[in-house]
Design a protein around this motif. Structure first.
Motif: not given
Length: 175
Positions: A117-144
């Protein structure tokens, strides 16, 4: 509500489920029991949930595993692997012997969930948005890993419900 807010909300949900599990006052007999002969006990599900979150979050964030930092192997009497691919026999051996070990396991899972929870909360809005745009496997892994925690904790709730549905309450102790 932004994607970042949704990600934080998602990472908080397993903590709420864990609190309800903790409040059930599960007996050691139930924690180590194998409902219907299935190899995954409550202890195994908790241990696997914590290990999966901790190992993968450490890799994603570059941090040390909580398991290693706080010597949870000694505190729980359990192994450091993740349990992925465990044979039936390996899963059956994942047990705790004392209430202190079980309480340490619950604490470990809580710490792993809070770290997520703390790791996800520490993202800035821009970093959180980059998860969707940049490395799909990173975002998928976190959600997974968050989704897997939700699923395993829900399995524990099912076990508790199935075990306590009969005339005798075998899984919980009087509070």
């Amino acid at each position: 509500m932004s994607f970042h807010d949704l990600l934080i909300d998602l990472s908080e949900r397993p903590l709420r489920v864990l609190r309800s599990i903790e409040q059930a006052n599960i007996s050691l007999e139930c924690a180590n029991a194998h409902l219907g002969g299935h190899p995954n006990s409550i202890v195994w599900l908790l241990w696997h949930t914590g290990r999966e979150l901790d190992i993968q979050l450490a890799e994603l964030s570059g941090s040390e595993q909580i398991w290693l930092e706080q010597d949870f192997a000694a505190r729980t009497g359990l192994g450091a692997e993740m349990g992925y691919g465990h044979s039936r026999q390996e899963a059956l051996r994942v047990q705790v012997s004392t209430q202190e070990q079980f309480d340490a396991l619950l604490h470990y899972v809580e710490l792993a969930l809070r770290a997520t929870r703390n790791y996800t909360a520490a993202f800035s809005e821009q970093e959180a948005a980059r998860i969707l745009e940049a490395d799909v496997t990173y975002g998928i892994r976190l959600i997974s890993i968050i989704d897997d925690a939700i699923q395993h904790l829900a399995q524990i709730q099912y076990i508790l419900g199935a075990q306590t549905a009969g005339p005798q309450n075998r899984c919980t102790t009087a509070s």
